[in-house]
Motif scaffolding. Sequence first.
Motif, mmCIF file in Angstrom:
data_model
loop_
_atom_site.group_PDB
_atom_site.id
_atom_site.type_symbol
_atom_site.label_atom_id
_atom_site.label_comp_id
_atom_site.label_asym_id
_atom_site.label_seq_id
_atom_site.Cartn_x
_atom_site.Cartn_y
_atom_site.Cartn_z
ATOM 1 N N ASN A 95 -9.512 28.744 21.669
ATOM 2 C CA ASN A 95 -9.725 28.713 23.118
ATOM 3 C C ASN A 95 -10.625 27.555 23.526
ATOM 4 O OD1 ASN A 95 -8.142 30.988 23.523
ATOM 5 N ND2 ASN A 95 -9.871 32.410 23.397
ATOM 6 N N TYR A 96 -11.647 27.291 22.696
ATOM 7 C CA TYR A 96 -12.534 26.162 23.011
ATOM 8 C C TYR A 96 -11.774 24.843 22.937
ATOM 9 C CZ TYR A 96 -15.603 22.270 22.502
ATOM 10 O OH TYR A 96 -16.170 21.035 22.657
ATOM 11 N N LEU A 97 -10.991 24.657 21.875
ATOM 12 C CA LEU A 97 -10.239 23.411 21.716
ATOM 13 C C LEU A 97 -9.289 23.188 22.882
ATOM 14 C CD1 LEU A 97 -9.432 23.533 17.890
ATOM 15 C CD2 LEU A 97 -10.976 21.942 19.057
ATOM 16 N N ILE A 98 -8.703 24.268 23.392
ATOM 17 C CA ILE A 98 -7.809 24.152 24.548
ATOM 18 C C ILE A 98 -8.576 23.643 25.765
ATOM 19 C CG2 ILE A 98 -6.440 25.490 26.208
ATOM 20 C CD1 ILE A 98 -5.587 27.276 23.835
ATOM 21 N N ARG A 115 -18.874 28.102 32.097
ATOM 22 C CA ARG A 115 -20.040 28.878 32.550
ATOM 23 C C ARG A 115 -19.988 30.309 32.021
ATOM 24 N NH1 ARG A 115 -23.240 26.352 36.283
ATOM 25 N NH2 ARG A 115 -22.294 24.812 37.704
ATOM 26 N N ALA A 116 -18.794 30.812 31.791
ATOM 27 C CA ALA A 116 -18.638 32.196 31.324
ATOM 28 C C ALA A 116 -19.098 32.366 29.880
ATOM 29 C CB ALA A 116 -17.176 32.630 31.457
ATOM 30 N N TYR A 117 -19.193 31.262 29.140
ATOM 31 C CA TYR A 117 -19.630 31.344 27.735
ATOM 32 C C TYR A 117 -21.161 31.297 27.722
ATOM 33 C CZ TYR A 117 -19.452 30.680 22.663
ATOM 34 O OH TYR A 117 -19.583 30.843 21.306
ATOM 35 N N LYS A 118 -21.784 32.423 27.550
ATOM 36 C CA LYS A 118 -23.236 32.543 27.671
ATOM 37 C C LYS A 118 -23.983 32.309 26.357
ATOM 38 C CE LYS A 118 -22.898 33.789 32.012
ATOM 39 N NZ LYS A 118 -23.328 32.888 33.098
ATOM 40 N N PRO A 150 -21.722 30.800 18.700
ATOM 41 C CA PRO A 150 -21.744 29.615 17.832
ATOM 42 C C PRO A 150 -21.206 28.349 18.473
ATOM 43 C CG PRO A 150 -19.959 31.101 17.214
ATOM 44 C CD PRO A 150 -20.802 31.842 18.202
ATOM 45 N N LEU A 151 -20.499 28.496 19.589
ATOM 46 C CA LEU A 151 -19.911 27.329 20.256
ATOM 47 C C LEU A 151 -20.678 26.926 21.513
ATOM 48 C CD1 LEU A 151 -16.131 28.303 19.948
ATOM 49 C CD2 LEU A 151 -17.476 26.855 18.417
ATOM 50 N N LEU A 152 -21.898 27.423 21.658
ATOM 51 C CA LEU A 152 -22.671 27.153 22.876
ATOM 52 C C LEU A 152 -22.842 25.658 23.121
ATOM 53 C CD1 LEU A 152 -24.305 28.234 25.270
ATOM 54 C CD2 LEU A 152 -26.336 28.200 23.791
ATOM 55 N N ASN A 153 -23.248 24.903 22.090
ATOM 56 C CA ASN A 153 -23.417 23.455 22.255
ATOM 57 C C ASN A 153 -22.167 22.818 22.847
ATOM 58 O OD1 ASN A 153 -25.797 23.886 20.701
ATOM 59 N ND2 ASN A 153 -25.689 21.771 19.977
ATOM 60 N N ARG A 154 -21.032 23.213 22.321
ATOM 61 C CA ARG A 154 -19.770 22.596 22.724
ATOM 62 C C ARG A 154 -19.373 22.983 24.151
ATOM 63 N NH1 ARG A 154 -20.178 22.943 17.450
ATOM 64 N NH2 ARG A 154 -19.120 21.394 16.124
ATOM 65 N N TYR A 155 -19.610 24.216 24.515
ATOM 66 C CA TYR A 155 -19.290 24.631 25.887
ATOM 67 C C TYR A 155 -20.218 23.971 26.902
ATOM 68 C CZ TYR A 155 -15.565 28.023 25.091
ATOM 69 O OH TYR A 155 -14.356 28.609 24.805
#
Length: 313
Positions: A49-52, A89-92, A95-100
């Motif tokens: 989902n992040y890569l998308i 913004r929904a990713y609070k 492990p992917l916080l930096n990337r979001y």
Amino acid sequence: QTSSAISTEDVRHIVYKANNTELQNIKKKSSKNSFAKWLVANNRIDIINYLIIAKQCESVVSSMRDPWYYGVDGDKQSLMLENIVKRCRAYKKGPLLNRYVLQLIRALFAQRKYQECVDVWNKNESRLANNVIRKIAELKVAGALNKTGKKHAALKIYAKYGDVGSIRTLNYGKINNELEFVYNLQPNSPYIPDELQNWLIFLDNNDTIDKNDTIYNGRFMYDNIRNIIKVANKAVRNKKTKNKAMWYYTLAALYDRKGENHKALSFLNCGEKYLRTSFSICSSDHSSSDNAACLLSSAILASLSAIASSQVK
């Protein structure tokens, strides 16, 4: 490293080459790609989902750089960016916080919401892991800071990461003493060791520096050496300077070239008080694997050693 069974090429394909349709299909049907198989088997749909989102953001931002693009409210790019912002913004936490956070800042910057970029950074900075993603995000924030009129704050970030190209751009290339300018912003900027080494390499390859030599721009070289000595003397007295050995050995090399042997030996002795691990010696062919750590060429070191020997006798 996820697994030794996953090929680097498969990871590279999913991260850099796969389009959104292919990424969406990973969740629906089996794939021959070893990394894709690992993502599904380990239920890492969050990575997919992040890569998308990241690829969507890159695609939209790239299209907005097109000289023929003229943004208006409600156009395709604007709507896609708004959707990306909401999803980021929904990713609070996770492990992917930096990337979001990086994608959120990129999307807001594309929307020209520069103060919001800064606000997002300030809110999340303390929670971000210290890695290359954080660096990319902070450099993007530097651009936002400059857009909001906080040029000095932007310059400090650029200096922190040794991004002298951006520093020059913000100052329209008009910096009288670049080394001093960067040092005053960030005394331990990664730009500094490389710059010092470049000048020491120059010294090693030139027997003399004549300020009256107009053929080889001797005055320019002479003035720059004088500026380096000025900054180096400031650096060895500044408590914020971490690698003082670097500056002491630089001073020793410069004064050796000026023929001021007593000063050269004095600074050499000062540098010797620090751990040898804080510097290394570059041979004249500059084959060191870590140029940023090289501080004295073999020729200059030999000269200083000869001075020291004569003092003992």
